[in-house]
Design an enzyme around this catalytic site. Structure first.
Site, PDB file in Angstrom:
ATOM      1  N   HIS A   1      -3.126   1.068  -1.744  1.00  8.52           N
ATOM      2  CA  HIS A   1      -4.077   0.727  -2.811  1.00  8.52           C
ATOM      3  C   HIS A   1      -5.488   0.529  -2.244  1.00  8.52           C
ATOM      4  O   HIS A   1      -6.479   0.916  -2.866  1.00  8.52           O
ATOM      5  CB  HIS A   1      -3.648  -0.559  -3.522  1.00  8.52           C
ATOM      6  CG  HIS A   1      -2.365  -0.439  -4.284  1.00  8.52           C
ATOM      7  ND1 HIS A   1      -1.205  -1.056  -3.872  1.00  8.52           N
ATOM      8  CD2 HIS A   1      -2.050   0.223  -5.424  1.00  8.52           C
ATOM      9  CE1 HIS A   1      -0.244  -0.784  -4.741  1.00  8.52           C
ATOM     10  NE2 HIS A   1      -0.722  -0.011  -5.679  1.00  8.52           N
TER      11      HIS A   1
ATOM     12  N   SER B   1       4.600   1.575  -0.615  1.00 11.06           N
ATOM     13  CA  SER B   1       4.918   1.421  -2.035  1.00 11.06           C
ATOM     14  C   SER B   1       5.191  -0.038  -2.330  1.00 11.06           C
ATOM     15  O   SER B   1       5.750  -0.761  -1.490  1.00 11.06           O
ATOM     16  CB  SER B   1       6.153   2.258  -2.394  1.00 11.06           C
ATOM     17  OG  SER B   1       6.631   1.924  -3.680  1.00 11.06           O
TER      18      SER B   1
END
Length: 284
Positions: A37, A187
């Site tokens: 991210h 993830s």
């Protein structure tokens, strides 16, 4: 960094940014942020004057209620990470703010074809939920740019098609997969892995590499390649869910004229359903 939780306050700031002529980038997330991210945030910062990160666990895109309940919610830690990255705004609304009438009767956006193929076959309604919330965020925030990870390959293709079909004037930026040193794609769902499963998890990437080597060598016996890969995953301790080899540009079956292939892999490891992909240039 300002944390916004309501639509009126969001609209107020968006109006001001537009009046000032700022170039705005959106990074849509469901929180539980990791280095992948942060790479999206860095890409957004490099391309825009203002970066808005949305954090919203979207109930519409979960096909299993238990998965929605246990999805990690780490808003405070997420905001601390984003503040260190000098993000301008975090939009973190409650479900009631986004879906005030609930999910029943909610207007939705459905992208035909891409929503129901591949990953959409095993997760009915998932991509409809994704396209609906992304469309809603685009309408609310009116970004010039939106950054998405290439780990969700089909999702990125779906969003690109939605933007083209709906006439959004938004640049969609795909950001390459960020991997741990052992190859595991980062993830939020990796948090579901036990310590022992975490040691096994890079096996998914290794199996994809094996498939890629065969494709590069000219092997086109796709059913055989996939069957061997599924067997290898099961022997490593995974439960193979779905492996597909498709044209990277269309997501349709490979043809003699395909220039690039994409390997799309999904496998269960304990309570975690891991997905990954790898693109391969094919010899012509």
């Amino acid at each position: 960094m300002l944390i916004i939780e309501t639509l009126p306050l969001l609209r107020q700031h968006i109006r001001r940014l537009r009046q000032e002529g700022k170039r705005v980038a959106l990074v849509p997330t469901m929180g539980n942020l990791h280095d992948g991210h942060m790479k999206l945030v860095d890409e957004a910062k490099a391309r825009a004057d203002v970066v808005i990160v949305s954090i919203f666990v979207n109930p519409m895109q979960f096909d299993r209620p238990d998965d929605l309940v246990r999805y990690p919610r780490t808003l405070q830690e997420d905001c601390e990470k984003l503040n260190k990255r000098k993000v301008d705004y975090v939009f973190a609304p409650a479900v009631e703010e986004i879906y005030p009438q609930g999910l029943e009767g909610q207007t939705y956006v459905d992208v035909p074809g891409l929503s129901t193929m591949l990953e959409g076959t095993s997760r009915p309604g998932h991509f409809r939920g994704v396209s609906t919330i992304v469309s809603k965020l685009f309408n609310l925030i009116q970004p010039d740019i939106a950054c998405f990870g290439e780990k969700d390959f089909q999702q990125l293709a779906l969003i690109r098609k939605m933007v083209a079909d709906m006439g959004y004037d938004i640049e969609i930026v795909g950001v390459p997969i960020i991997r741990a040193k052992d190859g595991l794609a980062l993830s939020s769902r990796n948090a579901y892995l036990t310590a022992e499963q975490r040691k096994i998890a890079p096996g998914l990437y290794n199996v994809m590499n094996s498939i890629a080597e065969k494709l590069i060598a000219g092997n086109r016996e796709l059913q055989e390649i996939i069957a061997i890969a599924e067997q290898e995953l099961n022997e490593k301790g995974f439960r193979a869910d779905d492996i597909q080899i498709r044209d990277a540009d269309t997501l349709l079956e490979l043809t003699e004229t395909s220039k690039r292939a994409v390997i799309l892999a999904a496998a269960w490891l304990g309570q975690a359903r891991l997905i990954d992909n790898q693109s391969v240039t094919l010899a012509q």
